[in-house]
Design an enzyme around this catalytic site. Structure first.
Site, PDB file in Angstrom:
ATOM      1  N   GLU A   1      -4.814   4.076   6.439  1.00  0.00           N
ATOM      2  CA  GLU A   1      -4.536   3.760   5.038  1.00  0.00           C
ATOM      3  C   GLU A   1      -5.029   4.894   4.132  1.00  0.00           C
ATOM      4  O   GLU A   1      -4.475   5.138   3.070  1.00  0.00           O
ATOM      5  CB  GLU A   1      -5.250   2.445   4.669  1.00  0.00           C
ATOM      6  CG  GLU A   1      -4.958   1.970   3.263  1.00  0.00           C
ATOM      7  CD  GLU A   1      -5.538   0.591   2.963  1.00  0.00           C
ATOM      8  OE1 GLU A   1      -5.294  -0.355   3.725  1.00  0.00           O
ATOM      9  OE2 GLU A   1      -6.243   0.483   1.951  1.00  0.00           O
TER      10      GLU A   1
ATOM     11  N   ARG B   1       0.803  -1.241   0.000  1.00  0.00           N
ATOM     12  CA  ARG B   1       0.000   0.000   0.000  1.00  0.00           C
ATOM     13  C   ARG B   1       0.832   1.286   0.000  1.00  0.00           C
ATOM     14  O   ARG B   1       0.399   2.310   0.536  1.00  0.00           O
ATOM     15  CB  ARG B   1      -0.984   0.037   1.176  1.00  0.00           C
ATOM     16  CG  ARG B   1      -1.919  -1.160   1.256  1.00  0.00           C
ATOM     17  CD  ARG B   1      -2.931  -1.185   0.117  1.00  0.00           C
ATOM     18  NE  ARG B   1      -3.784  -2.343   0.269  1.00  0.00           N
ATOM     19  CZ  ARG B   1      -3.536  -3.539  -0.303  1.00  0.00           C
ATOM     20  NH1 ARG B   1      -2.480  -3.709  -1.106  1.00  0.00           N
ATOM     21  NH2 ARG B   1      -4.351  -4.539  -0.104  1.00  0.00           N
TER      22      ARG B   1
ATOM     23  N   SER C   1     -10.786  -0.262   3.969  1.00  0.00           N
ATOM     24  CA  SER C   1     -10.004  -0.488   5.193  1.00  0.00           C
ATOM     25  C   SER C   1      -9.466   0.840   5.699  1.00  0.00           C
ATOM     26  O   SER C   1      -8.833   1.584   4.954  1.00  0.00           O
ATOM     27  CB  SER C   1      -8.825  -1.417   4.907  1.00  0.00           C
ATOM     28  OG  SER C   1      -9.319  -2.691   4.572  1.00  0.00           O
TER      29      SER C   1
HETATM   30  C1  LIG Z   1     -15.677  -0.366  -0.046  1.00  0.00           C
HETATM   31  C2  LIG Z   1     -14.212  -0.127  -0.332  1.00  0.00           C
HETATM   32  C3  LIG Z   1     -13.354  -1.209  -0.470  1.00  0.00           C
HETATM   33  C4  LIG Z   1     -11.984  -1.003  -0.712  1.00  0.00           C
HETATM   34  N1  LIG Z   1     -11.178  -2.093  -0.859  1.00  0.00           N
HETATM   35  C5  LIG Z   1      -9.862  -1.905  -1.155  1.00  0.00           C
HETATM   36  C6  LIG Z   1      -8.987  -3.031  -1.360  1.00  0.00           C
HETATM   37  O1  LIG Z   1      -9.381  -4.192  -1.301  1.00  0.00           O
HETATM   38  N2  LIG Z   1      -7.692  -2.781  -1.635  1.00  0.00           N
HETATM   39  C7  LIG Z   1      -7.193  -1.525  -1.721  1.00  0.00           C
HETATM   40  O2  LIG Z   1      -6.001  -1.366  -2.012  1.00  0.00           O
HETATM   41  N3  LIG Z   1      -7.987  -0.449  -1.540  1.00  0.00           N
HETATM   42  C8  LIG Z   1      -9.294  -0.613  -1.255  1.00  0.00           C
HETATM   43  N4  LIG Z   1     -10.104   0.478  -1.059  1.00  0.00           N
HETATM   44  C9  LIG Z   1      -9.514   1.835  -1.059  1.00  0.00           C
HETATM   45  C10 LIG Z   1      -9.479   2.524  -2.425  1.00  0.00           C
HETATM   46  O3  LIG Z   1     -10.459   2.033  -3.302  1.00  0.00           O
HETATM   47  C11 LIG Z   1      -8.102   2.392  -3.103  1.00  0.00           C
HETATM   48  O4  LIG Z   1      -7.101   2.946  -2.277  1.00  0.00           O
HETATM   49  C12 LIG Z   1      -8.055   3.106  -4.465  1.00  0.00           C
HETATM   50  O5  LIG Z   1      -6.811   2.809  -5.068  1.00  0.00           O
HETATM   51  C13 LIG Z   1      -8.221   4.627  -4.375  1.00  0.00           C
HETATM   52  O6  LIG Z   1      -8.414   5.096  -5.694  1.00  0.00           O
HETATM   53  P1  LIG Z   1      -9.220   6.435  -5.974  1.00  0.00           P
HETATM   54  O7  LIG Z   1      -9.247   6.649  -7.444  1.00  0.00           O
HETATM   55  O8  LIG Z   1     -10.545   6.402  -5.304  1.00  0.00           O
HETATM   56  O9  LIG Z   1      -8.254   7.491  -5.289  1.00  0.00           O
HETATM   57  P2  LIG Z   1      -8.660   8.782  -4.424  1.00  0.00           P
HETATM   58  O10 LIG Z   1      -9.294   8.346  -3.153  1.00  0.00           O
HETATM   59  O11 LIG Z   1      -9.406   9.747  -5.281  1.00  0.00           O
HETATM   60  O12 LIG Z   1      -7.220   9.366  -4.097  1.00  0.00           O
HETATM   61  C14 LIG Z   1      -6.360   8.657  -3.216  1.00  0.00           C
HETATM   62  C15 LIG Z   1      -4.967   9.264  -3.311  1.00  0.00           C
HETATM   63  O13 LIG Z   1      -4.435   9.005  -4.606  1.00  0.00           O
HETATM   64  C16 LIG Z   1      -4.043  10.232  -5.207  1.00  0.00           C
HETATM   65  N5  LIG Z   1      -4.285  10.163  -6.651  1.00  0.00           N
HETATM   66  C17 LIG Z   1      -5.447   9.841  -7.286  1.00  0.00           C
HETATM   67  N6  LIG Z   1      -5.267   9.883  -8.628  1.00  0.00           N
HETATM   68  C18 LIG Z   1      -3.968  10.247  -8.830  1.00  0.00           C
HETATM   69  C19 LIG Z   1      -3.178  10.464  -9.997  1.00  0.00           C
HETATM   70  N7  LIG Z   1      -3.680  10.321 -11.239  1.00  0.00           N
HETATM   71  N8  LIG Z   1      -1.874  10.817  -9.838  1.00  0.00           N
HETATM   72  C20 LIG Z   1      -1.349  10.966  -8.587  1.00  0.00           C
HETATM   73  N9  LIG Z   1      -2.055  10.774  -7.458  1.00  0.00           N
HETATM   74  C21 LIG Z   1      -3.346  10.419  -7.571  1.00  0.00           C
HETATM   75  C22 LIG Z   1      -4.901  11.297  -4.542  1.00  0.00           C
HETATM   76  O14 LIG Z   1      -4.302  12.574  -4.636  1.00  0.00           O
HETATM   77  C23 LIG Z   1      -4.967  10.768  -3.117  1.00  0.00           C
HETATM   78  O15 LIG Z   1      -3.812  11.143  -2.403  1.00  0.00           O
HETATM   79  C24 LIG Z   1     -11.478   0.316  -0.824  1.00  0.00           C
HETATM   80  C25 LIG Z   1     -12.351   1.406  -0.705  1.00  0.00           C
HETATM   81  C26 LIG Z   1     -13.703   1.198  -0.463  1.00  0.00           C
HETATM   82  C27 LIG Z   1     -14.617   2.378  -0.364  1.00  0.00           C
END
Ligand SMILES: Cc1cc2nc3c(=O)[nH]c(=O)nc-3n(C[C@H](O)[C@H](O)[C@H](O)COP(=O)(O)OP(=O)(O)OC[C@H]3O[C@@H](n4cnc5c(N)ncnc54)[C@H](O)[C@@H]3O)c2cc1C
Length: 296
Positions: A288, A169, A218
């Site tokens: 996280e 992560r 998480s």
């Molecule tokens: C129900 C649920 C289940 C989940 N299960 C998992 C799981 O099993 N495994 C897991 O790893 N995660 C899980 N997550 C967490 C999440 O989905 C992941 O961390 C995902 O990768 C976040 O992506 P996002 O596009 O929503 O990022 P955001 O939440 O929009 O952003 C997260 C971070 O990434 C940065 N970011 C986003 N896009 C870019 C870009 N293009 N360039 C640089 N930085 C960027 C943002 O600035 C921020 O700091 C879960 C979340 C939920 C709600």
């Protein structure tokens, strides 16, 4: 050269970030920009005054925006960074705003795997790259061969995946201040693959996690050799509530918003869990999710 007024139609002002996070929490962003495509985004960045705070947003599924919101510009990657193309038998390019679930489904259609794990990540590829997201035993960076990045002024370049270090992560980028535009990913050829395995994994997860409720997945990373959920439950905190945010009775590492939680409530509950687990088990839990924005 374009100027800022050329982008007005894609800009919202004082946009509530609670509309763009899976926790449904967060104050307003000064400027919320939804680019048409990559070229539009790079041109927009090129005309920003130097030093403008930039914040890159995927699907907001790993994000806590504080209650006073974001002073600066939010880049909404899912609006315009949406291209997904096959390059050859096993390689594809995917822009950062593509949801991981779409990428997983398309890989299955193309007969490529293992990509089922991506279906378990409810964010964009950009968000998955930023934290090496993983699910069902798979993770993002082992599939990455190169990334297209840009800096705050919109200068784009390609970097080899070997320039990045990654672990559970987290990633260590080769330079600060760069954002992901796209990645070239490599999978293996899996002729005849169907979505059955993916559906089964998702169904199993639904039995144990509060999927569909407002959370960020998480809350804490798992400490070495243990599970955050086990520790939180053993500390007697399942169901514990502050304001409208509560430890899910279904899965103790999920904090769910019952409707009107504030970021202050979330941070208070997070601190309470950390302190209780530290006192009971001498274990430090690390969030996280990412926290951004201004306090009230
Ligand atoms: C129900 C649920 C289940 C989940 N299960 C998992 C799981 O099993 N495994 C897991 O790893 N995660 C899980 N997550 C967490 C999440 O989905 C992941 O961390 C995902 O990768 C976040 O992506 P996002 O596009 O929503 O990022 P955001 O939440 O929009 O952003 C997260 C971070 O990434 C940065 N970011 C986003 N896009 C870019 C870009 N293009 N360039 C640089 N930085 C960027 C943002 O600035 C921020 O700091 C879960 C979340 C939920 C709600």
């Amino acid at each position: 050269m374009r100027d800022l007024s050329d982008f007005e139609s894609r800009i919202k002002r004082d946009e509530p970030m609670s509309r763009h996070t899976s926790w449904h929490v967060g104050g307003p962003a000064d400027v919320y920009f939804s680019p048409r495509d990559r070229a539009d985004l790079l041109e927009f960045l090129a005309v920003q005054p130097a030093g403008t705070p930039l914040f890159w947003l995927g699907l907001g599924s790993n994000l806590l925006v504080r209650d006073a919101g974001i002073r600066g510009v939010v880049i909404d990657t899912q609006s315009g960074l949406t291209r997904l193309e096959r390059i050859n038998d096993t390689m594809l390019t995917c822009e950062a705003g593509v949801p991981c679930a779409r990428l997983a489904r398309q890989c299955i259609k193309w007969g490529l795997g293992p990509a089922e794990f991506l279906a378990g990540i409810p964010g964009t590829l950009g968000g998955a790259l930023a934290m090496n997201a993983g699910a069902f035993g798979g993770e993002t960076w082992p599939r990455v061969r190169s990334v297209d990045v840009c800096d705050a002024s919109g200068n784009a370049r390609r970097r080899d995946a070997r320039e990045y270090q990654y672990g559970y992560r987290h990633i260590v980028p080769p330079a600060p201040g760069e954002f992901f535009l796209a990645a070239a990913l490599e999978f293996e050829s899996r002729p005849g693959i169907t979505d059955a395995a993916m559906r089964e994994l998702l169904a199993k997860r639904k039995e144990t996690q509060p999927i569909g409720e407002w959370s960020c997945g998480s809350t804490f990373t798992n400490p070495p050799g243990d599970h955050a959920a086990r520790l939180i439950e053993a500390a007697g905190l399942k169901g514990h509530r502050i304001g409208d945010i509560m430890v899910s009775p279904k899965h103790a590492n999920f904090l769910v918003n019952a409707g009107a939680a504030t970021a202050a409530d979330v941070l208070e509950l997070v601190a309470h869990i950390q302190e209780t687990v530290r006192q009971r088990f001498n274990v430090a839990l690390t969030p996280e999710f990412h926290t951004v924005g201004e306090e009230n």
